[in-house]
Write a protein that holds these residues in place. Structure first.
Motif, PDB file in Angstrom:
ATOM      1  N   SER A   1      33.038  -6.309 126.248  1.00 32.85           N
ATOM      2  CA  SER A   1      33.881  -5.732 126.748  1.00 32.85           C
ATOM      3  C   SER A   1      34.868  -5.081 125.727  1.00 32.85           C
ATOM      4  O   SER A   1      35.216  -3.897 126.033  1.00 32.85           O
ATOM      5  CB  SER A   1      34.716  -6.546 127.763  1.00 32.85           C
ATOM      6  OG  SER A   1      33.833  -7.004 128.805  1.00 32.85           O
ATOM      7  N   ILE A   2      35.399  -5.908 124.928  1.00 31.05           N
ATOM      8  CA  ILE A   2      36.226  -5.265 123.908  1.00 31.05           C
ATOM      9  C   ILE A   2      35.617  -4.141 123.042  1.00 31.05           C
ATOM     10  O   ILE A   2      36.333  -3.211 122.563  1.00 31.05           O
ATOM     11  CB  ILE A   2      37.078  -6.462 122.896  1.00 31.05           C
ATOM     12  CG1 ILE A   2      36.051  -7.037 122.157  1.00 31.05           C
ATOM     13  CG2 ILE A   2      37.929  -7.175 123.953  1.00 31.05           C
ATOM     14  CD1 ILE A   2      36.604  -8.022 120.998  1.00 31.05           C
ATOM     15  N   ASN A   3      34.348  -4.173 122.762  1.00 33.30           N
ATOM     16  CA  ASN A   3      33.650  -3.147 122.066  1.00 33.30           C
ATOM     17  C   ASN A   3      33.631  -1.927 122.899  1.00 33.30           C
ATOM     18  O   ASN A   3      33.485  -0.843 122.221  1.00 33.30           O
ATOM     19  CB  ASN A   3      32.360  -3.723 121.366  1.00 33.30           C
ATOM     20  CG  ASN A   3      32.798  -4.898 120.378  1.00 33.30           C
ATOM     21  OD1 ASN A   3      33.690  -4.865 119.626  1.00 33.30           O
ATOM     22  ND2 ASN A   3      31.923  -5.827 120.128  1.00 33.30           N
TER      23      ASN A   3
ATOM     24  N   TRP B   1      38.313   1.860 116.951  1.00 29.95           N
ATOM     25  CA  TRP B   1      39.060   0.438 117.326  1.00 29.95           C
ATOM     26  C   TRP B   1      39.860   0.427 118.473  1.00 29.95           C
ATOM     27  O   TRP B   1      40.323   1.432 118.773  1.00 29.95           O
ATOM     28  CB  TRP B   1      39.778  -0.063 115.985  1.00 29.95           C
ATOM     29  CG  TRP B   1      39.008  -0.220 114.853  1.00 29.95           C
ATOM     30  CD1 TRP B   1      38.477  -1.491 114.475  1.00 29.95           C
ATOM     31  CD2 TRP B   1      38.698   0.686 113.852  1.00 29.95           C
ATOM     32  NE1 TRP B   1      37.893  -1.294 113.014  1.00 29.95           N
ATOM     33  CE2 TRP B   1      37.884   0.096 112.784  1.00 29.95           C
ATOM     34  CE3 TRP B   1      39.039   2.029 113.795  1.00 29.95           C
ATOM     35  CZ2 TRP B   1      37.627   0.639 111.492  1.00 29.95           C
ATOM     36  CZ3 TRP B   1      38.416   2.685 112.620  1.00 29.95           C
ATOM     37  CH2 TRP B   1      37.739   1.932 111.403  1.00 29.95           C
ATOM     38  N   SER B   2      39.735  -0.669 118.996  1.00 30.66           N
ATOM     39  CA  SER B   2      40.409  -0.832 120.340  1.00 30.66           C
ATOM     40  C   SER B   2      41.510  -2.185 120.218  1.00 30.66           C
ATOM     41  O   SER B   2      40.625  -3.119 119.994  1.00 30.66           O
ATOM     42  CB  SER B   2      39.748  -0.670 121.757  1.00 30.66           C
ATOM     43  OG  SER B   2      40.323  -0.827 122.870  1.00 30.66           O
ATOM     44  N   ALA B   3      42.674  -2.179 120.994  1.00 36.37           N
ATOM     45  CA  ALA B   3      43.456  -3.543 120.804  1.00 36.37           C
ATOM     46  C   ALA B   3      44.243  -3.330 121.962  1.00 36.37           C
ATOM     47  O   ALA B   3      44.417  -2.530 122.456  1.00 36.37           O
ATOM     48  CB  ALA B   3      44.002  -3.706 119.674  1.00 36.37           C
ATOM     49  N   ASN B   4      45.120  -4.454 122.436  1.00 39.19           N
ATOM     50  CA  ASN B   4      46.150  -4.624 123.286  1.00 39.19           C
ATOM     51  C   ASN B   4      47.265  -4.571 122.644  1.00 39.19           C
ATOM     52  O   ASN B   4      48.396  -4.863 123.151  1.00 39.19           O
ATOM     53  CB  ASN B   4      45.944  -6.134 123.991  1.00 39.19           C
ATOM     54  CG  ASN B   4      44.773  -5.968 124.849  1.00 39.19           C
ATOM     55  OD1 ASN B   4      44.309  -5.168 125.558  1.00 39.19           O
ATOM     56  ND2 ASN B   4      43.913  -7.180 124.956  1.00 39.19           N
TER      57      ASN B   4
ATOM     58  N   PRO C   1      35.097  -2.959 109.798  1.00 38.77           N
ATOM     59  CA  PRO C   1      34.064  -3.574 110.808  1.00 38.77           C
ATOM     60  C   PRO C   1      34.093  -4.713 111.248  1.00 38.77           C
ATOM     61  O   PRO C   1      34.807  -5.640 110.356  1.00 38.77           O
ATOM     62  CB  PRO C   1      33.013  -3.200 110.073  1.00 38.77           C
ATOM     63  CG  PRO C   1      33.270  -2.365 108.866  1.00 38.77           C
ATOM     64  CD  PRO C   1      34.499  -2.442 108.480  1.00 38.77           C
ATOM     65  N   TYR C   2      33.893  -5.166 112.374  1.00 40.59           N
ATOM     66  CA  TYR C   2      34.116  -6.708 112.809  1.00 40.59           C
ATOM     67  C   TYR C   2      32.835  -7.194 113.480  1.00 40.59           C
ATOM     68  O   TYR C   2      32.248  -6.452 114.097  1.00 40.59           O
ATOM     69  CB  TYR C   2      35.312  -6.779 113.824  1.00 40.59           C
ATOM     70  CG  TYR C   2      36.490  -6.610 113.346  1.00 40.59           C
ATOM     71  CD1 TYR C   2      37.052  -7.824 112.995  1.00 40.59           C
ATOM     72  CD2 TYR C   2      37.399  -5.412 113.530  1.00 40.59           C
ATOM     73  CE1 TYR C   2      38.598  -7.702 112.414  1.00 40.59           C
ATOM     74  CE2 TYR C   2      38.476  -5.292 113.043  1.00 40.59           C
ATOM     75  CZ  TYR C   2      39.168  -6.361 112.651  1.00 40.59           C
ATOM     76  OH  TYR C   2      40.588  -6.233 112.157  1.00 40.59           O
TER      77      TYR C   2
ATOM     78  N   ILE D   1      40.168  -7.528 118.139  1.00 39.70           N
ATOM     79  CA  ILE D   1      40.127  -6.127 117.954  1.00 39.70           C
ATOM     80  C   ILE D   1      38.641  -5.622 118.403  1.00 39.70           C
ATOM     81  O   ILE D   1      37.654  -5.906 117.718  1.00 39.70           O
ATOM     82  CB  ILE D   1      40.310  -5.769 116.595  1.00 39.70           C
ATOM     83  CG1 ILE D   1      41.800  -6.138 116.373  1.00 39.70           C
ATOM     84  CG2 ILE D   1      40.056  -4.563 116.161  1.00 39.70           C
ATOM     85  CD1 ILE D   1      42.283  -6.154 114.889  1.00 39.70           C
ATOM     86  N   GLY D   2      38.403  -4.670 119.215  1.00 41.53           N
ATOM     87  CA  GLY D   2      37.340  -4.095 119.667  1.00 41.53           C
ATOM     88  C   GLY D   2      36.858  -3.053 118.418  1.00 41.53           C
ATOM     89  O   GLY D   2      37.725  -2.514 117.932  1.00 41.53           O
TER      90      GLY D   2
END
Length: 163
Positions: free
Chosen positions: A38-40, A120-123, A133-134, A155-156
């Protein structure tokens, strides 16, 4: 005799509580692992919004054909985007719609030689030092037990090499 019955009842109760607690932890662990896609996916949505014509960065800034550039920003429901001042923007800039609502997501993209290559995506607002990269294991380690998805510190990540 009564003492044996009480002791047995206590052992059974403790065993049941331990089994229940283990079951809850197992479910929570599964939930955390299920949140990684979901985060990705959130990061992929940002990538797609910038590459499918929904947001045309060329309308707001000149993107040099060579070099590496990072753009960070915030959004609301993947529709209202603001880019923060940085590599390509002199000031915070609304990219799609006017930012009138509180952001519920933060994003970053990397542009390499004129092409968006990573997202990237985060809250929470991202810092450049976090933009790498993660792996799923690293993302899992960023999560905490019983943490709400909307409060996650994970972190997506999405890259075009994933296509």
């Amino acid at each position: 005799m009564q003492r044996t019955i009480r002791l047995t009842a206590m052992v059974v109760l403790i065993t049941l509580l331990l089994l229940f607690g283990g079951f809850v932890l197992l479910l929570q662990n599964k939930q955390m692992k299920d949140n990684i896609p979901s985060i990705n996916t959130c990061a992929r949505f940002h990538y797609q919004n910038f590459t499918n014509g929904f947001i045309d960065l060329g309308k707001y800034t000149d993107i040099p054909p060579e070099g590496d550039y990072i753009i960070t920003g915030e959004c609301h429901n993947f529709t209202i985007y603001t880019a923060y001042a940085g590599d390509l923007f002199e000031q915070d800039t609304d990219l799609f719609d006017h930012a009138t609502k509180k952001p519920n997501g933060y994003w970053a993209i990397r542009i390499h030689d004129g092409v968006i290559t990573e997202a990237w995506s985060a809250n929470y607002p991202l810092e450049e030092s976090q933009l790498r990269p993660y792996s799923e294991e690293e993302q899992y380690q960023q999560m905490r037990l019983f943490e709400k998805f909307s409060e996650s510190r994970a972190i997506g990540y999405y890259t075009i090499s994933a296509e």
